[in-house]
Design an enzyme around this catalytic site. Structure first.
Site, short mmCIF file in Angstrom:
data_model
loop_
_atom_site.label_atom_id
_atom_site.label_comp_id
_atom_site.label_asym_id
_atom_site.label_seq_id
_atom_site.Cartn_x
_atom_site.Cartn_y
_atom_site.Cartn_z
N ARG A 1 0.82 -1.22 0.00
CA ARG A 1 0.00 0.00 0.00
C ARG A 1 0.85 1.26 0.00
O ARG A 1 0.44 2.28 -0.57
CB ARG A 1 -0.95 0.00 1.20
CG ARG A 1 -2.08 -0.98 0.98
CD ARG A 1 -3.13 -0.87 2.03
NE ARG A 1 -4.32 -1.56 1.59
CZ ARG A 1 -5.20 -2.15 2.39
NH1 ARG A 1 -5.02 -2.11 3.70
NH2 ARG A 1 -6.26 -2.74 1.90
N LYS B 1 -22.00 -14.68 -0.27
CA LYS B 1 -23.44 -14.43 -0.14
C LYS B 1 -24.07 -13.72 -1.33
O LYS B 1 -23.53 -12.73 -1.82
CB LYS B 1 -23.68 -13.56 1.10
CG LYS B 1 -23.36 -14.25 2.39
CD LYS B 1 -23.66 -13.32 3.54
CE LYS B 1 -23.42 -13.99 4.87
NZ LYS B 1 -23.50 -13.01 5.97
N GLY C 1 -14.66 -3.19 0.22
CA GLY C 1 -16.03 -2.67 0.30
C GLY C 1 -16.27 -1.52 -0.67
O GLY C 1 -17.33 -1.41 -1.28
N GLY D 1 -10.79 -7.04 -3.13
CA GLY D 1 -11.01 -8.03 -2.07
C GLY D 1 -10.37 -9.37 -2.36
O GLY D 1 -9.20 -9.47 -2.73
P1 AMP Z 1 -16.85 -12.43 -0.48
O1 AMP Z 1 -16.21 -11.56 0.56
O2 AMP Z 1 -18.32 -12.42 -0.47
O3 AMP Z 1 -16.25 -12.21 -1.85
O4 AMP Z 1 -16.51 -13.91 -0.04
C1 AMP Z 1 -15.22 -14.41 0.00
C2 AMP Z 1 -15.20 -15.56 0.96
O5 AMP Z 1 -16.19 -16.49 0.57
C3 AMP Z 1 -13.88 -16.26 0.94
O6 AMP Z 1 -13.30 -16.19 2.22
C4 AMP Z 1 -14.24 -17.68 0.59
O7 AMP Z 1 -13.54 -18.63 1.37
C5 AMP Z 1 -15.70 -17.77 0.90
N1 AMP Z 1 -16.37 -18.78 0.11
C6 AMP Z 1 -16.50 -18.82 -1.23
N2 AMP Z 1 -17.12 -19.96 -1.60
C7 AMP Z 1 -17.38 -20.65 -0.49
C8 AMP Z 1 -18.02 -21.90 -0.23
N3 AMP Z 1 -18.46 -22.65 -1.22
N4 AMP Z 1 -18.16 -22.27 1.05
C9 AMP Z 1 -17.69 -21.51 2.03
N5 AMP Z 1 -17.08 -20.33 1.86
C10 AMP Z 1 -16.92 -19.91 0.62
#
Ligand code: AMP
Length: 417
Positions: free
Chosen positions: A40, A206, A397, A374
């Site tokens: 950074r 999610k 974010g 991210g």
């Molecule tokens: P996000 O911050 O929504 O982009 O989510 C990223 C996180 O989702 C990472 O830490 C991944 O390990 C987790 N993740 C992605 N796919 C899965 C899955 N099938 N089961 C559990 N965690 C997941």
């Protein structure tokens, strides 16, 4: 509306209040805090060098960690001043606070091209409250305001928003630094009229976190590829078995509505056709947060529903190959969110295959690839492909909110061209 950038300014002899993102990881070693990753800091060097060459007097502000309004010595920016001086090859003064008479006189004494780093702005609770009096104190240090901290631009804090408003109200200029300029170009302008086919890859945990992005990009993309745990909520919505997978039963309607919208707009909306699953076994241990720790055994791939005892962890080989084929045909690619729990090597191949395909499409086919921040950035860096994509966002974010089409307070506060 395009925003002013530092290329549009004349900063000679002026005090430039520069908000940077120096929220770097530190570890304690022999009683001292040591920076473990200075990416950074390095990323701000082009902006700093540009402003130094122009003869600006630089006053740098940043936050580190979450000190919640307390002076936490482990979250001091002092080690950053040392590292910055080494990287810049010139002296960097450090002020042990960010407001007050002493800081004002240090700022006043800066010669043209001089650099002063202020102590962690979050040592003051007023920062996150965007307190106008505090913002006013910061603004006493500024003739010109520059923001190069895209990762903090989704927060309306005193140093990201309040100061800029005050400087602008006084008739001063508020501009984007070179890093911020690139973020606005790639996450914004480049996606307005993308070269086609435009393929969007969305993963992560999610649906609820990503639905606004899905909704907005459905209006722009030719194809949307879904991966990560998010896919299981779509599967659940179709009445399929998802076992113990991470799902959001409250969001099955959201998932179906997205698919419906895709159909209406003629977007090729793809869900995984196979899934890497494993059986979670409770170890009887708890983690630091007091949550039970599971081991994942019997890793296998399924093309049908996920059995009751199992949990989905990644897209399978067949999906990865199909997604790679589609990515190879793209001219613009946007990727946000991993295809599975890539932190565990057993569940990383699906995410790695997508990363590889994005890099190949960029290098061999001249596709423009934009990695929306991210965990997808982490995934690309894990397999050393960071230099083979067109752009990786520095925000988490902030990137997501920007891609949703939200107005980021730290961007809105900058002067229009
Ligand atoms: P996000 O911050 O929504 O982009 O989510 C990223 C996180 O989702 C990472 O830490 C991944 O390990 C987790 N993740 C992605 N796919 C899965 C899955 N099938 N089961 C559990 N965690 C997941």
């Amino acid at each position: 509306m395009a925003k002013l950038t530092i290329r549009d300014l004349n900063v000679r002899g002026k005090r430039v209040f520069l908000r940077v993102d120096y929220n770097v990881p530190l570890v304690e070693k022999d009683g001292q805090m040591v920076i473990t990753d200075d990416t950074r800091i390095r990323e701000t060097l082009p902006t700093l060098r540009f402003l130094i060459e122009q003869g600006g007097r630089l006053i740098l502000t940043a936050h580190l960690g979450r000190p919640k309004g307390q002076r936490e010595s482990s979250m001091s920016l002092r080690p950053v001043a040392g590292r910055l001086a080494d990287l810049l090859g010139c002296p960097v003064n450090f002020a042990d606070d960010c407001v007050g008479e002493k800081v004002e006189s240090l700022a006043g004494e800066l010669p043209p091209g001089g650099v002063l780093l202020l102590e962690n702005v979050r040592y003051h609770q007023a920062e996150e409250k965007n307190d106008p009096a505090f913002a006013g104190q910061l603004a006493r240090l500024a003739d010109v305001y520059v923001n190069d901290a895209f990762g903090a631009a989704h927060r309306a804090h005193a140093s990201t928003e309040g100061v800029a408003r005050i400087v602008a109200a006084r008739g001063g200029q508020c501009a984007a630094g070179l890093l911020m300029e690139r973020e606005l170009k790639f996450l914004g302008d480049e996606l307005e009229n993308p070269a086609r086919p435009f393929v969007v890859i969305l993963g992560g945990a999610k649906v609820s976190d990503k639905i606004k992005v899905i909704d907005r990009l459905l209006e722009k993309a030719d194809t949307i590829l879904i991966g990560g745990a998010m896919a299981y909520t779509f599967r659940l919505a179709h009445g399929e078995k998802v076992g113990k997978s991470l799902v959001e039963p409250d969001h099955t309607g959201t998932a179906l509505a997205a698919e419906e919208k895709a159909k209406k707009l003629g977007v090729n909306f793809q869900l995984p056709t196979d899934t890497v699953i494993a059986t979670p076994v409770d170890t009887g241990k708890v983690n630091k947060k007091g949550r039970p720790v599971f081991e994942f055994v019997d890793v296998r791939t399924t093309k049908t529903g996920i059995p009751d005892d199992a949990e989905g962890f990644s897209i399978g080989e067949e999906t990865a190959a199909n997604y790679a084929r589609i990515i190879h045909g793209a001219k613009t690619i946007l990727w946000n969110g991993p295809m599975g729990m890539f932190e565990d090597a057993r569940f990383a191949p699906g995410t790695n295959a997508v990363a590889q395909a994005v890099a190949e499409a960029t290098q061999k086919n001249g596709a423009k690839s934009i990695i929306g921040g991210g965990d997808s950035v982490k995934a690309i860096n894990n397999i050393n492909l960071g230099d083979q994509v067109t752009f990786m966002s520095t925000g988490g974010g902030a990137s997501l909110e920007f891609l949703e089409g939200a107005v980021l307070p730290g961007v809105a506060a900058l002067s229009d061209k």
